[in-house]
Design a protein around this motif. Structure first.
Motif, PDB file in Angstrom:
ATOM      1  N   GLU A   3     -10.940  -9.241   1.705  1.00 46.85           N
ATOM      2  CA  GLU A   3     -10.146  -9.450   2.911  1.00 46.85           C
ATOM      3  C   GLU A   3      -8.665  -9.316   2.517  1.00 46.85           C
ATOM      4  N   ASN A   5      -5.908  -9.637   4.552  1.00 48.34           N
ATOM      5  CA  ASN A   5      -4.908 -10.504   5.202  1.00 48.34           C
ATOM      6  C   ASN A   5      -4.961 -11.882   4.574  1.00 48.34           C
ATOM      7  N   THR A   9       3.391 -13.255   5.267  1.00 51.46           N
ATOM      8  CA  THR A   9       4.002 -11.929   5.234  1.00 51.46           C
ATOM      9  C   THR A   9       5.384 -11.963   4.597  1.00 51.46           C
ATOM     10  N   ASP A  48      -0.951  -1.955   4.409  1.00 49.71           N
ATOM     11  CA  ASP A  48      -1.167  -2.814   5.570  1.00 49.71           C
ATOM     12  C   ASP A  48      -1.724  -2.042   6.754  1.00 49.71           C
ATOM     13  N   ASN A  49      -2.806  -2.537   7.282  1.00 49.90           N
ATOM     14  CA  ASN A  49      -3.493  -1.917   8.423  1.00 49.90           C
ATOM     15  C   ASN A  49      -3.962  -0.497   8.106  1.00 49.90           C
ATOM     16  N   GLN A  50      -3.999  -0.158   6.858  1.00 54.11           N
ATOM     17  CA  GLN A  50      -4.461   1.174   6.489  1.00 54.11           C
ATOM     18  C   GLN A  50      -5.469   1.074   5.358  1.00 54.11           C
ATOM     19  N   GLN A  51      -5.629   2.194   4.687  1.00 51.33           N
ATOM     20  CA  GLN A  51      -6.640   2.234   3.634  1.00 51.33           C
ATOM     21  C   GLN A  51      -6.220   1.410   2.412  1.00 51.33           C
TER      22      GLN A  51
END
Lengths: 404, 383
Positions: A3, A5, A9, A48-51
């Motif tokens: 995971e 996240n 941040t 982030d939010n990608q591969q």
């Protein structure tokens, strides 16, 4: 898949100022390392939010945390690099060698059970050559010795019956390699009328985090948190003599576990010298120190610097009459826990080690003082000065003053 | 309990801590990071971004004639500190000199490290870049330099350091390579070869990025000077500049060796006042909050650029002690034992959030004198 996240941040505050890489000990030793700026905040932004990206260069990160103390924006870069190590491990699998090195506790149990044999074996050159070939542990790297009469065989009180209550997290090194440090700590507490309890405990997890074994590390972290909270909730203070264990509870557990429990526990964690300094601030410290005419040098471990506690070791040792201690003002020792044992990293480890050796030679003291067993391992190998843990020195002074 | 607690680890923080420690005080330095010193050029200017001299500087910072001796002492103290650290600073505040930067811009600076030489008015200069290092582009520099110094003849070249890197190579990385004799020899022979190719016999000055060695910068400089038979300068540019890293290392090491207690990765998030005095600061490190007590507090938080002041849509906030400040960032009611230095004084920021190195040096020195004076008069009770 892990995971991603996993933490706050704060890395967004990174301005790419380069302070982390400029101060990174491994980056100073080699251009082979991608550096904390690139492998920390920059890569995290990219992922982030990608591969998910697996970057093998993370293997050279030692998790010393110098990036964390360097960042002017307070970004905890080592949290990011620790997770990159976990990603790398997950995708590439754990090498047998790294599994062994990461499990310092199991190694400690086994090695101390066969201590005389282990210690001799580790000094036999052909065997070490074979270990290098088969396991990738460098043949020239000296190993710490293991003690058959390890600390748990000697002292195992579970409760404290004094007014102040201390629960001691011993750590693998003081348990299996340096029981004299653990014993010294218990005796120092006795001189201060504090009985020490030893809670159930597992390895703090630092060697696991450093070898990308995040899941196992977090398992240990959860176990230790639960066990130690039972003590703190009864009014115990948790004290440690290893600065890497201490930093794990103060920083890694709170960053990685991100639980209320980890945060609660962190407020009760003390480095042994920090604890003695607090006793002194509250006029509770036994200051019956016998004079010691010594000229010592202090080597500050990276994981001590990362705690943000000033320099409690020197604060306490300076209370001993006639005792002179000089901070070496040195960088990282290069041993970096398990890092310096690995064949492919040995050259970087020794480059840092040799720089440290020059500094130690310049100061030319009677001996070197450091809290970290792994820093001691490196100092033993690269310098000819004896290396002592502050607990041994404090006990010596107390015992002299009580004619023991 | 400390005699002096310094907040911040930039130029002003390190200097303040060293000065206090030299007075045998018990000193703590609290910092969340390394400060902006490492991002600087290592040059000490009067009024940054201007060609103004000492007279304007004195006026801008409200100094009076009597302060001149203190200022002189402060500068000399800094210079002797750097001499002891084997990284000497040259120059005088009365005579700022022109220095070329990596962009080719010529700026005036009062004090500069020995690795930097003022740019010449006329003659032939050769700008040398490294193929592996993208932050320093000789061709780009040439254009600007010719605008600033039309009488110069500027040649450019790029040579190889001969090292591959797994990260974008910086001046600092190049400097570490140039600490090695074999890398220097490789670089020098390429420069000589290229000079031969272009049939350049007489060169007055070589301009390099700020990368001429870290620990062995003296050897590096001397090596280049003797082999190239010309004056040599570093042109500071994008951080990290070797000129600034050396300065920072000298000061940091000095402070640690003197016994300053460094509270690192520690952010100041408030304070406690009693009457008009600050008694302790609250410090957060690794999710834990603790208190540090002291008699005097030097605030070296670096203003807006250093993070000590924060500009919001409505006003300016002071982030460390979290006490009210005016629209310039100066304390409305400064506790008597708090000494803001450098850019932390708020109003004294000159341009781009920078106060200039000279003001940082002088205000750190002056704050230390104030502390000495109060102590000599019997401490704060009598202040």
């Amino acid at each position: 898949m892990l995971e991603l996240n996993f933490h706050d941040t704060t890395f967004e505050k990174c301005l790419k100022c380069h302070a982390c890489t400029a101060n990174c000990p491994i980056s100073s030793a080699t251009l082979d390392f991608g550096g904390p700026k690139h492998l920390g905040p920059e890569l995290k932004r990219l992922m982030d939010n990608q591969q998910v990206i697996d970057d093998h260069r993370i293997e050279l990160c030692t998790l010393c945390g110098t990036c964390d103390i360097s960042c002017p924006e307070n970004v905890h870069i080592s949290t990011l690099t620790a997770y990159l190590k976990a990603i790398h491990n997950e995708q590439q699998g754990t090498k047998f060698r790294d599994f062994v090195l990461g499990n310092a506790e199991i190694v400690g149990k086994l090695a101390s059970a066969f201590a005389p044999v282990t210690n001799i074996t580790m000094k036999i050159k052909p065997i070490r050559k074979m270990m290098q070939m088969m396991m990738g542990i460098h043949a020239d790297r000296q190993f710490p010795t293991y003690q058959f009469h390890h600390f748990h065989r000697k002292y195992n009180k579970k409760q404290s019956n004094t007014k102040r209550k201390v629960a001691y997290f011993v750590g693998c090194y003081a348990t299996y390699n340096a029981p004299e440090v653990a014993e010294a700590f218990v005796k120092i507490m006795e001189y201060n009328h504090i009985e020490v309890a030893i809670p159930e405990q597992k390895c703090c997890g630092v060697p696991m985090f450093a070898n990308g074994q995040m899941k196992q590390g977090l398992k240990n972290a959860t176990y230790n948190t639960d066990k130690l909270l039972e003590y703190t909730r009864q009014g115990y203070d948790i004290v440690m003599t290893c600065t890497s264990c201490t930093l794990a509870f103060k920083k890694e557990y709170t960053s990685f576990l991100r639980t209320e429990e980890a945060n609660e526990l962190a407020t009760h964690i003390y480095d042994a010298n920090e604890y003695l300094r607090q006793l002194h601030d509250q006029d509770e410290l036994n200051v019956d120190f016998a004079p010691m005419e010594v000229k010592a040098a202090y080597f500050a471990p990276c994981h001590m610097k990362g705690q943000g506690i000033g320099n409690p070791t020197m604060d306490i040792l300076e209370l001993i009459p006639d005792y002179q201690i000089q901070d070496l003002a040195a960088s990282c020792c290069g041993q970096c826990g398990t890092f310096g044992f690995k064949a492919e990293k040995y050259q970087y480890s020794m480059k840092l080690g040799n720089e440290l050796a020059e500094t130690v030679a310049e100061v030319d003291s009677d001996y070197t003082v450091t809290e970290c067993g792994m820093c001691k391992n490196q100092l033993n190998q690269v310098t000819n000065k004896p290396v002592k843990h502050p607990m041994e020195i404090i006990l010596e002074s107390y015992e002299k003053s009580h004619n023991k | 309990m400390y005699d002096v607690v310094v907040v911040g680890q930039g130029l002003t923080g390190l200097l303040s801590a060293i000065y206090a420690k030299q007075q045998n005080k018990k000193v703590a330095l609290v910092a969340k990071g390394t400060g902006k010193n490492q991002q600087s050029t290592g040059l000490m200017g009067l009024l940054p971004g201007s060609t103004k001299g000492l007279a304007e500087w004195l006026k801008y910072f409200d100094f009076i004639n009597q302060d001149k001796i203190m200022i002189k002492h402060g500068i000399n103290h800094f210079k002797s500190l750097m001499d002891q650290g084997s990284y000497p600073y040259l120059g005088e505040i009365e005579n700022p000199v022109p220095i070329v930067t990596a962009s080719g811009h010529v700026k005036y600076t009062a004090l500069y490290p020995k690795s930097v030489t003022p740019i010449i008015e006329g003659g032939r200069v050769v700008v040398v870049g490294f193929h592996e290092m993208i932050d320093f582009q000789p061709q780009f520099m040439k254009g600007n330099l010719l605008t600033a110094r039309p009488k110069l003849t500027v040649e450019t070249m790029k040579v190889k350091l001969g090292a591959s890197s797994q990260r974008t190579m910086t001046q600092l990385d190049a400097a570490r390579l140039l600490d090695q004799k074999e890398v220097r020899e490789r670089v020098i022979s390429q420069i000589k070869e290229k000079l031969n190719e272009c049939k350049l016999s007489k060169v007055d000055m070589f301009i390099f990025p700020s990368a001429l060695g870290i620990h062995d910068w003296q050897d590096t400089l001397e090596h280049f000077r003797t082999e190239l038979q010309a004056s040599i300068t570093e042109a500071p540019g994008l951080p990290p500049n070797a000129s600034a890293i050396r300065l920072n290392e000298v000061l940091q090491r000095k402070a640690i060796k003197l016994g300053v207690r460094f509270y690192l990765d520690s952010e100041v998030i408030g304070c406690k006042l009693r009457a008009e005095k600050l008694t302790q600061i609250s410090v957060r490190s690794n999710h834990r909050i603790s208190q540090i007590k002291g008699s005097h507090f030097v605030l070296a938080t670096g203003g807006v650029l250093g993070g000590g002041l924060e500009v919001t849509t409505t006003n300016i906030k002071e982030t460390a002690l979290q006490l009210p400040v005016d629209h310039n960032g100066a304390f409305i009611k400064k506790p008597i034992n708090v000494y803001p230095v450098g850019a932390a004084l708020g109003k004294n920021v000159y341009s781009h959030g920078i106060t200039g190195g000279i003001y940082s040096i002088v205000s750190s020195y002056s704050a230390n004198l104030q502390i000495i004076k109060i102590e000599q008069n019997g401490g704060l009770q009598h202040a």
